[in-house]
Design an enzyme around this catalytic site. Structure first.
Site, PDB file in Angstrom:
ATOM      1  N   SER A 227       7.234  67.791  49.098  1.00  0.00           N
ATOM      2  CA  SER A 227       6.657  66.722  49.905  1.00  0.00           C
ATOM      3  C   SER A 227       5.163  66.589  49.591  1.00  0.00           C
ATOM      4  O   SER A 227       4.803  66.397  48.429  1.00  0.00           O
ATOM      5  CB  SER A 227       6.931  67.016  51.385  1.00  0.00           C
ATOM      6  OG  SER A 227       6.688  65.883  52.174  1.00  0.00           O
ATOM      7  N   ASP A 453      16.071  59.967  50.125  1.00  0.00           N
ATOM      8  CA  ASP A 453      14.947  60.574  50.845  1.00  0.00           C
ATOM      9  C   ASP A 453      14.229  59.524  51.687  1.00  0.00           C
ATOM     10  O   ASP A 453      13.717  58.537  51.156  1.00  0.00           O
ATOM     11  CB  ASP A 453      13.974  61.196  49.843  1.00  0.00           C
ATOM     12  CG  ASP A 453      12.987  62.155  50.482  1.00  0.00           C
ATOM     13  OD1 ASP A 453      12.486  61.852  51.582  1.00  0.00           O
ATOM     14  OD2 ASP A 453      12.714  63.212  49.876  1.00  0.00           O
ATOM     15  N   HIS A 483      15.369  64.902  52.976  1.00  0.00           N
ATOM     16  CA  HIS A 483      14.031  65.064  52.405  1.00  0.00           C
ATOM     17  C   HIS A 483      14.022  66.276  51.485  1.00  0.00           C
ATOM     18  O   HIS A 483      14.024  67.416  51.937  1.00  0.00           O
ATOM     19  CB  HIS A 483      13.032  65.244  53.553  1.00  0.00           C
ATOM     20  CG  HIS A 483      11.605  65.217  53.138  1.00  0.00           C
ATOM     21  ND1 HIS A 483      11.099  64.337  52.220  1.00  0.00           N
ATOM     22  CD2 HIS A 483      10.547  65.974  53.547  1.00  0.00           C
ATOM     23  CE1 HIS A 483       9.797  64.541  52.071  1.00  0.00           C
ATOM     24  NE2 HIS A 483       9.442  65.537  52.856  1.00  0.00           N
TER      25      HIS A 483
END
Length: 514
Positions: A227, A453, A483
């Site tokens: 991320s 995602d 995610h």
């Protein structure tokens, strides 16, 4: 209130809340003198601080080995490297394999920004057991986060009120209240942490990582970024291309976008995830308890949120589930297909007047534990992103953009659009429109995009590859939900990552896993 940055690591905070596998770190600072010569004093990890999220000290690893913690000194201001220092909290698990086959340290950043690596690595440690056979697993609280000179803003009671506010104003009075609350939050950050606010940018954290590389004794930085950790990794590669070792970017932040573009992309991403959740629910063998068709599921959610805007329902006592809290909780649950069952339960209960599950999900995103204490996830997240992002938006601009956001997502669009006000009146200027991740001369970096995602939409992976430069980024596609990809347990993804990190086998560009 919502914003693009806070949403980047929501799956992480949900996992921490639900599993309660947390850790802490020690507070020894190493030697004086040249910071690259400091020696780390590794000790047993204490319980995490409130800023790290609280909870017990980390449990031993499955093989019985203990997690070890230390503190590394770093300059508070990298423009004055011989000036005042701060302590950066570290955690490690030493390699479980033959010492003669040890590659070095593998440094993790799990995202946020604002997530504590010291609490997160033990929570996911078992997932990286294979990587531990040739690496020491290492993570850290980035500057401004957890035990690393944390940014502190409002207290727990003030944060409860802050997150109860209406973050999607419908009239002038509500808009004024939202702006006033944002200014109050930002002023509190300046009052309580003003000395750190100019020094928490991603470029500062990247320089910290290069210092960490040297202190750990590694010639190259071997890195696993997830991320926001992909943005941090990209900035590191730009600043220190010759020091990049084997690096993996998973759940990739689009480095070409500014804050507005990123939020709009997330509106589309969360709408896609909601569509997928609704379709999944109604195609199960048993009846879907929250709708008769995919469209009916979404229509009922929209009605619930509209009703909560004027009439909240009981949440976690004494708080009520507001429209904003429910939207936050729904978004949180869309970060992983594993959380869809919580979303179904939460919606079913909310339709019966019980908002506790959706509020628990919202609390996870906001960094609130069961004791009512907040980590510094949100203050750190805001501080880092406002230091990074140059644009500053006002209410007139947001109102102009609302139709575009709502068109992208009828459910999440206005919530994400109004989140653009977060950095308005922030006391520190933002650095740039978007990060520079160009890294000519760096070795191959494995870049993984997930087609489903919601928080870091798939297109960002390809743009990261292009931005890194020719011959650097190697893209792998995972056709999945949620995610990130590696922690999905998909064998194809894990085999590709493990083969690259452990044996240096770079997958063919364009590899697809499903």
């Amino acid at each position: 209130m919502p914003n693009s940055a806070r949403l980047r690591a929501a799956a992480l905070t949900t996992t921490l809340l639900l599993s309660a596998v947390l850790a802490g770190c020690g507070d020894d600072s190493g030697t004086d003198g040249d910071l690259t010569d400091q020696r780390l004093s590794w000790k047993a990890c204490p319980a995490p601080s409130q800023a790290e999220g609280g909870g017990p000290a980390p449990s031993p690893l499955p093989d019985g080995d203990a997690w070890q913690c230390a503190t590394m000194k770093a300059p508070r201001d990298w423009d004055d490297p011989e000036g005042e220092t701060i302590g950066l909290a570290l955690i490690r698990a030493q390699t479980s394999g033959d010492a003669s086959r040890r590659i070095g340290s593998l440094v993790f950043n799990f995202g946020g920004p604002g997530g504590s690596g010291v609490t997160t690595l033990p929570a996911f440690g078992q997932d990286y057991a294979k990587l531990r056979t040739r690496y020491d697993l290492v993570s850290f609280d980035p500057r401004g986060v957890g035990r690393s000179a944390p940014v502190i803003c409002l207290n727990n009671q003030q944060l409860d009120r802050y997150f109860q506010q209406d973050a999607t104003p419908d009239d002038a009075a509500e808009r004024t209240e939202l702006v006033d609350n944002t200014q109050e939050f930002n002023a509190a950050c300046d009052k309580n942490s003003g000395k750190m606010l100019p020094h928490v940018a991603t470029t500062d954290a990247a320089r910290d990582m290069d210092l960490l590389r040297q202190v750990l004794g590694d010639d190259k930085l071997h890195y696993f970024g997830i991320s926001y950790g992909t943005e941090l990794g990209g900035v590191y590669a730009h600043l220190f291309p010759e020091k990049v070792g084997r690096a993996v970017f998973d759940a990739v932040v689009d480095p070409t976008q500014n804050a507005e573009e990123s939020s709009l992309g997330q509106a589309k991403g969360f709408q896609l995830a909601l569509d997928n959740f609704a379709e999944d629910c109604v195609t199960k063998v048993e009846d879907c308890p929250v709708g008769d068709s995919a469209q009916d599921v979404k229509n009922r959610i929209a009605r619930l949120l509209k009703e909560l805007d004027s009439k909240p329902i009981p949440g976690i006592y004494p708080r009520q589930l507001t429209q904003t809290a429910a939207t936050t909780g729904i978004a949180q649950a869309l970060y992983s297909k594993d959380f869809w069952e919580y979303l179904t339960d939460g919606l079913e209960q909310a339709y019966d007047g019980d908002g506790r599950v959706l509020m628990a999900l919202a609390d996870a995103l906001n960094g609130r534990n069961e004791d009512g204490e907040y980590s510094n996830l949100i203050p750190a997240n805001v501080a880092i992103n406002c230091a990074d992002d140059k644009p500053r938006y006002d209410t007139a601009y947001v109102e102009k953009k609302l139709p575009e956001f709502v068109d992208a997502s009828p459910l999440f669009g206005d919530w994400l659009a109004w989140g653009l006000l977060t950095c308005t009146d922030w006391p520190v200027a933002g650095a740039a429109e978007h990060p520079d991740v160009s890294a000519p001369g760096a070795p191959p970096i494995l870049v993984i995009g997930n087609t489903g995602d919601p928080a870091t939409p798939y297109e960002g992976a390809g743009r990261m590859v292009d931005a890194l430069g020719k011959g650097v980024g190697v893209e792998l596609t995972y056709k999945g939900q949620g995610h990130g990809a590696y922690d999905s347990k998909n064998k194809c993804v894990q085999d590709a990552v493990d083969g690259y990190l452990l044996d240096g086998r770079t997958p063919a560009a364009g590899t697809v896993c499903s």
